[in-house]
Motif scaffolding. Structure first.
Motif, mmCIF file in Angstrom:
data_model
loop_
_atom_site.group_PDB
_atom_site.id
_atom_site.type_symbol
_atom_site.label_atom_id
_atom_site.label_comp_id
_atom_site.label_asym_id
_atom_site.label_seq_id
_atom_site.Cartn_x
_atom_site.Cartn_y
_atom_site.Cartn_z
ATOM 1 N N GLN A 90 -43.760 62.588 56.825
ATOM 2 C CA GLN A 90 -42.954 61.971 55.758
ATOM 3 C C GLN A 90 -41.571 61.603 56.284
ATOM 4 O OE1 GLN A 90 -43.517 65.370 53.109
ATOM 5 N NE2 GLN A 90 -44.674 64.077 51.678
ATOM 6 N N ILE A 94 -39.853 57.816 56.631
ATOM 7 C CA ILE A 94 -38.542 57.449 56.063
ATOM 8 C C ILE A 94 -37.620 56.927 57.174
ATOM 9 C CG2 ILE A 94 -36.470 58.341 54.927
ATOM 10 C CD1 ILE A 94 -38.296 60.311 53.429
ATOM 11 N N ASP A 95 -37.540 57.691 58.261
ATOM 12 C CA ASP A 95 -36.616 57.322 59.340
ATOM 13 C C ASP A 95 -36.950 55.953 59.940
ATOM 14 O OD1 ASP A 95 -35.439 59.754 58.976
ATOM 15 O OD2 ASP A 95 -36.351 60.708 60.733
ATOM 16 N N HIS A 96 -38.219 55.643 60.018
ATOM 17 C CA HIS A 96 -38.614 54.394 60.675
ATOM 18 C C HIS A 96 -38.769 53.225 59.717
ATOM 19 C CE1 HIS A 96 -39.063 55.786 64.814
ATOM 20 N NE2 HIS A 96 -39.118 56.954 64.205
ATOM 21 N N GLY A 97 -38.394 53.428 58.474
ATOM 22 C CA GLY A 97 -38.474 52.328 57.511
ATOM 23 C C GLY A 97 -39.913 51.894 57.270
ATOM 24 N N ILE A 99 -41.763 52.510 54.846
ATOM 25 C CA ILE A 99 -42.103 52.438 53.419
ATOM 26 C C ILE A 99 -41.372 51.269 52.784
ATOM 27 C CG2 ILE A 99 -42.022 53.665 51.221
ATOM 28 C CD1 ILE A 99 -41.783 56.277 52.897
ATOM 29 N N GLN A 100 -42.114 50.336 52.222
ATOM 30 C CA GLN A 100 -41.445 49.284 51.450
ATOM 31 C C GLN A 100 -41.723 49.538 49.970
ATOM 32 O OE1 GLN A 100 -41.432 45.268 52.950
ATOM 33 N NE2 GLN A 100 -41.370 45.927 55.055
ATOM 34 N N VAL A 142 -45.819 47.361 61.554
ATOM 35 C CA VAL A 142 -45.072 47.672 62.768
ATOM 36 C C VAL A 142 -44.352 49.013 62.614
ATOM 37 C CG1 VAL A 142 -43.324 46.844 64.373
ATOM 38 C CG2 VAL A 142 -44.721 45.201 63.095
ATOM 39 N N LYS A 143 -43.650 49.145 61.489
ATOM 40 C CA LYS A 143 -42.846 50.354 61.304
ATOM 41 C C LYS A 143 -43.729 51.556 60.952
ATOM 42 C CE LYS A 143 -38.560 48.017 60.742
ATOM 43 N NZ LYS A 143 -38.897 47.484 62.076
ATOM 44 N N ARG B 14 -33.902 53.703 53.139
ATOM 45 C CA ARG B 14 -34.144 52.772 52.037
ATOM 46 C C ARG B 14 -34.064 53.488 50.703
ATOM 47 N NH1 ARG B 14 -37.371 48.401 53.963
ATOM 48 N NH2 ARG B 14 -37.894 47.988 51.826
ATOM 49 N N ALA B 21 -42.327 58.780 49.693
ATOM 50 C CA ALA B 21 -42.998 59.524 50.764
ATOM 51 C C ALA B 21 -43.663 60.791 50.247
ATOM 52 C CB ALA B 21 -41.991 59.885 51.855
ATOM 53 N N GLY B 486 -39.873 46.620 46.516
ATOM 54 C CA GLY B 486 -40.135 47.099 47.869
ATOM 55 C C GLY B 486 -39.241 46.430 48.885
ATOM 56 N N GLN B 649 -32.643 47.450 59.636
ATOM 57 C CA GLN B 649 -34.035 47.913 59.554
ATOM 58 C C GLN B 649 -34.758 47.255 58.380
ATOM 59 O OE1 GLN B 649 -34.986 51.918 58.083
ATOM 60 N NE2 GLN B 649 -35.817 52.331 60.120
ATOM 61 N N GLU B 656 -40.985 41.216 59.413
ATOM 62 C CA GLU B 656 -42.309 41.640 59.885
ATOM 63 C C GLU B 656 -43.360 41.488 58.782
ATOM 64 O OE1 GLU B 656 -40.585 45.048 62.978
ATOM 65 O OE2 GLU B 656 -41.361 45.644 61.008
#
Ligand code: FES
Ligand code: FES
Lengths: 161, 763
Positions: A90, A94-97, A99-100, A142-143, B14, B21, B486, B649, B656
């Motif tokens: 989790q 979050i750290d790698h973005g 989640i959109q 990608v993320k 974000r 999450a 999003g 980011q 992307e």
């Protein structure tokens, strides 16, 4: 509709529930128990968003009858974070973005857990194949792939979880 | 500006990432109310029919059924579900041609009736008991055929099924003269496809009337304020009697620029007298909801010997489907983008919006621009070949300069096309890789496409409002009427507020999703969120900072203009020992026992004064298997001038994500309608194939930053940008690899093999 009392272990808690024979595991979780972290984007086994772990194996809860998994150990997204904090997967998402909109996220994270439990040090290709059945319309993956690789690394350092 | 930025430009988490999450985030599909009923839709199984009779009596008698509705239970009023008529001034307007439930079926999936029952199982059982007698009519599915005389008429008012004929607003000069000046002229017809948004959350709406008759609606609209007004007009209610709430939303890309489930859900709740949740199955989502705008464009380009474009012409047929929805606006945008990417003195475009008996087109990410670039950017390569000029050179010859006009008709403050083109060409290795390397049955090629989009749209109600207030601990509530699907607009405006106020990102508590407690916002479309709401936030936060400084100045016995704030601390310039914390000032305002009370609060409003477009180019390297026709995208390079990346980011992930939708649009997303029945064959994720993780190429995203003076901290909108140029870049790369050009989307293996076959026969 036939109803039965069935026992489950859901997120490490024991449950004894009255279950209709045609109720899917996703419905049981979302409607009967209000565990709405598990999502259903298609409801027919095509997208992976409803992935939960049953005895550690990734399973599509939309296409699994609840009654068929009685007595089993079921883990959903709600089980991952503890009082101590987030699960490394989790945190990495979050750290790698990764989640959109976040709708695919619970299924993606549960699939990742299954993947890393099985293969703690996957290659990028193995990650892409591992989440091949989990659709995400937002990120272009990608993320997500970055996040999974980073989670593998941090879990390796921590000695797994 | 000029000062060092501490939050803007940084990669901060974000908005709502933690909730998403952990599974705690509640989406509309997760939402429940006590006593809530389950709603289900009955849609037409036939493409074109009069409804002779609907008998709902058996369904109504089924125990657990609380309401059954048909056309007789909904407002007897034609409407258009798209909100554009309320926010854009547009001479051709959007036609109202639809009822909430129809007494005539115009496509397979048209809404006929609906049921609310104690649970979904009972509701579905009830649907089967509704007896509809259809008198089937001849139908027409092809937009080119539909306007021929003698075809079945779909709407009484539309002769030859042409709903509207309208010219491009950017027509100029004299194309005939322009083509005379040209050294080469190329003309070609291009067909774009009805891409499905495929947002992962199924369309859902909850509606509830309280005892006073006030309606609360929970839905995923991208335009809660405009849709609230539209709903009020449709149901003859005062606007104040409707409260529109928004929860987390699992994607949208323009789908919720129109009503989707709302009007039927409201009609059900009204009749049942209980809250109703109307949820679409994925199949219904495919079948009945709007898709991307789709066009058939016959484009023509004239190029002088020196490579400058002398004329552009475009005759457009809108594949609008059975109802009008966004046909006018999305097509105006398409024509506007076609007309404005390059410098060209002579442009003529005209469109026919044509009805057919297929599902309805709306507007999706890019809103007209992807179909336009599908045509224009291939025409550019074709013209370059005919002229014997390098396609990169041809583009460089025609890029717009500072002071020329963008698609929204504002003068460009910067022009970075050339830089983006050169940078991308170098990154992909355009020179070295061009020309079809061969390996066994594989041929390789590279291609490019340029783009320019908008940072919001223009027009009468394009305004945005936020309000901010200080809590006594120095945190700030930022209330905004925008919608986060999003894209992280809530996170980026929080960064902007924190930066402007000199506090931390985590000090901003955002409040959104409620028309009762936020000010008007015209909604999420046209990549306008950041540019416009970001500007409103800068204004509001600047005003709040002024109030903060006025109060702090009194406490510090200094002049407000001598104050500075950084990381929650207010200091006096030149007196390093004098200062006070932001929290103490905010607290003093609320809890000053000497009677000098106030609550530090401010509003920020912004109406577009400018529109600086995101611009750039994308480059694709592909491998084509000459035996199977399979196209494999090996690498994508996207260079986008974003003005300034508020959160790099977030910007990167927008680009992307847009690129992945572009790949699907280009290659696999095939919205196939059965030519006999009008039945949508691709109504699930197996037959309608969106990209999976393994389909993604190596991607290199380059955020080119050249801040613009009118954007918030220099930013432009980038939500749609990357979607726009991908398909033509891939098509141009395929041509480079195997020498054939597929002109109707998507580029499937069958079409490639067929074109290769045809080419061989010609030789
Ligand atoms: S919801 Fe279970 S696979 Fe899509
Ligand atoms: S984050 Fe939206 S579908 Fe994956």
């Amino acid at each position: 509709m036939k109803k039965e009392i069935a026992k489950f272990t859901i997120n490490d808690r024991p449950y004894e529930l009255l279950v209709e024979s045609n109720v899917t595991l996703a419905e049981l979780l979302r409607e009967q128990l209000d565990l709405t972290g598990t999502k259903c984007a298609c409801g027919v086994g095509e997208c992976g968003s409803c992935t939960v772990l049953i005895d550690g194996k990734p399973t599509l809860s939309c296409s699994t009858l609840a009654i068929a998994v009685r007595e089993k150990d079921i883990l959903t997204i709600e089980s991952l974070a503890t009082r101590e904090g987030l699960h490394p997967i989790q945190q990495a998402f979050i750290d790698h973005g990764a989640i959109q909109c976040g709708f695919c996220t619970p299924g993606m994270i549960m699939m990742t857990k299954a993947l890393l439990d099985e293969n703690p040090d996957p290659t990028e290709q193995e990650v892409k194949e591992g989440i091949g059945g989990n659709l995400c319309r937002c990120t272009g993956y990608v993320k997500i792939v970055d996040g999974i690789l980073a989670a593998a690394e941090s879990m390796g350092k921590e000695g797994g979880r | 500006m000029g000062e060092e930025l501490t939050i803007v430009g940084k990669k901060v988490p974000r908005w709502a990432a933690f909730e998403k999450a952990t599974g705690a985030a509640r989406f509309t599909v997760d939402f429940k109310l006590p006593e809530m009923l389950a709603g289900r839709l009955l849609t037409s199984p036939v493409a074109h029919a009069n409804i002779l009779k609907i008998d709902t009596s058996r369904a109504e008698k089924l125990p657990g059924v609380e309401a059954v509705i048909t056309f007789e239970d909904v407002p007897n009023k034609l409407f258009n579900p798209n909100k554009m008529d309320m926010c854009l001034f547009d001479p051709s307007g959007e036609l109202p041609d639809m009822y909430v439930l129809s007494d005539k079926a115009r496509f397979v999936g048209d809404k006929i009736a609906a049921v609310a029952a104690i649970n979904a199982g009972v509701a579905e059982e009830a649907l089967v008991l509704i007896e509809v007698e259809y008198e089937e009519l001849p139908a027409v599915f092809d937009s080119l055929e539909a306007s021929n005389p003698g075809q079945p008429r779909i709407h009484d008012f539309a002769k030859n099924n042409i709903a509207l004929t309208f010219p491009c607003l950017a027509n100029r000069g004299d194309v005939e003269e322009g083509f005379k000046e040209a050294h080469v002229v190329v003309e070609q017809t291009f067909k774009s496809s009805k891409q499905h948004m495929c947002q992962m959350e199924p369309t859902t709406c909850v509606a509830d009337f309280d005892a006073s008759g006030r309606l609360t609606i929970w839905s995923m609209s991208q335009h809660p304020f405009l849709h609230r007004r539209k709903l009020a007009e449709l149901f003859d209610m005062p606007v104040g009697m409707i409260r529109w709430k928004t929860l987390h939303i699992g994607g949208g890309w323009g789908k919720y620029g129109s009503f989707v489930a709302e009007p039927v859900c409201v009609a059900l709740a009204k009749k049942a007298g209980r809250p109703v949740k109307l949820e679409y199955s994925r199949e219904e989502d495919f079948r009945t909801t709007e898709t991307r705008e789709a066009h058939i464009m016959t484009g023509k380009i004239g190029v002088r010997k020196d490579g400058t474009i002398s004329a552009l012409q475009n005759k457009v047929v809108v594949q609008g489907g059975a109802y009008f929805t966004h046909n006018s606006n999305a097509t105006n945008v398409a024509m506007g983008c076609f007309a404005s990417l390059y410098t060209c003195p002579n442009v003529y475009e005209i469109a026919d919006a044509v009805y057919t008996n297929i599902p309805v087109s709306g507007g999706c990410r890019g809103y007209g621009n992807p179909p336009a670039m599908w045509a224009l950017e291939q025409l550019m390569d074709m013209a370059a070949e005919k002229l014997g000029m390098d396609p990169l050179e041809l583009r460089l010859k025609n890029t717009k300069k500072v002071g020329e006009f963008g698609p929204a008709n504002y003068a460009l403050e910067t022009s970075t096309f050339d830089d983006c083109l050169r940078l991308g060409a170098e990154k992909i290795g355009l020179k070295e890789k061009r020309g079809g390397r061969r390996e066994g049955t594989k041929r390789y090629g590279v291609g490019m496409a340029m783009f320019m989009h908008v940072s919001g749209s223009i027009g009468a109600t394009q305004h945005r409002n936020v309000h901010l207030k200080f809590n006594e601990d120095g945190t700030v509530n930022l209330a905004a009427g925008c919608v986060d699907l999003g894209q992280n607009i809530h996170g980026t405006i929080s960064q902007i507020a924190a930066e402007t106020l000199g506090i931390r990102y985590e000090d901003i508590i955002i409040h959104t999703g409620d028309t009762d407690t936020t000010f008007f916002d015209q909604g999420m479309h046209a990549s306008g969120g950041l540019f416009q709401i970001g500007n409103a936030t800068v204004k509001g936060a600047t005003e709040l900072k002024k109030l903060l400084f006025e109060r702090a100045a009194k406490m510090l016995e200094a002049h407000p203009e001598d104050l500075d704030v950084k990381d929650r601390w207010i200091s006096v310039k030149g007196s390093p020992d004098k200062g006070v914390s932001v929290a103490d000032v905010a607290k003093d305002a609320i809890y000053n026992y000497e009677d000098d009370h106030n609550h530090l609060a401010a509003k920020g409003s912004y109406s577009p004064e400018d529109n600086q477009p995101p611009v750039g180019a994308s480059f694709a390297e592909v491998g084509v298997d000459t035996e199977s026709g399979e196209v494999n995208v090996i690498k994508l390079v996207i260079v986008c001038d974003v003005g300034r990346a508020i959160n790099p980011q977030t910007v990167e992930s927008q680009l992307e994500g847009g690129a992945s939708q572009g790949i699907g649009y280009a290659l696999t997303e095939d919205y196939t309608i059965n030519p006999e029945t009008g039945y949508l064959e691709a109504d699930n994720y197996i037959t309608y194939k969106i990209p999976g993780a393994a389909d993604m190429p190596d991607m290199e995203i380059i955020q080119y930053e050249k801040p613009v003076s009118t954007g918030p901290f220099g930013a432009k909108g980038v939500g749609e940008a990357a979607m726009v140029p991908i398909a033509p870049a891939i098509a141009n790369a395929v041509y480079d690899a195997v020498g054939v050009r597929v002109t109707d989307l998507p580029i499937t293996p069958e079409k490639i093999l067929k074109s290769m076959e045809a080419k061989r026969e010609k030789i």
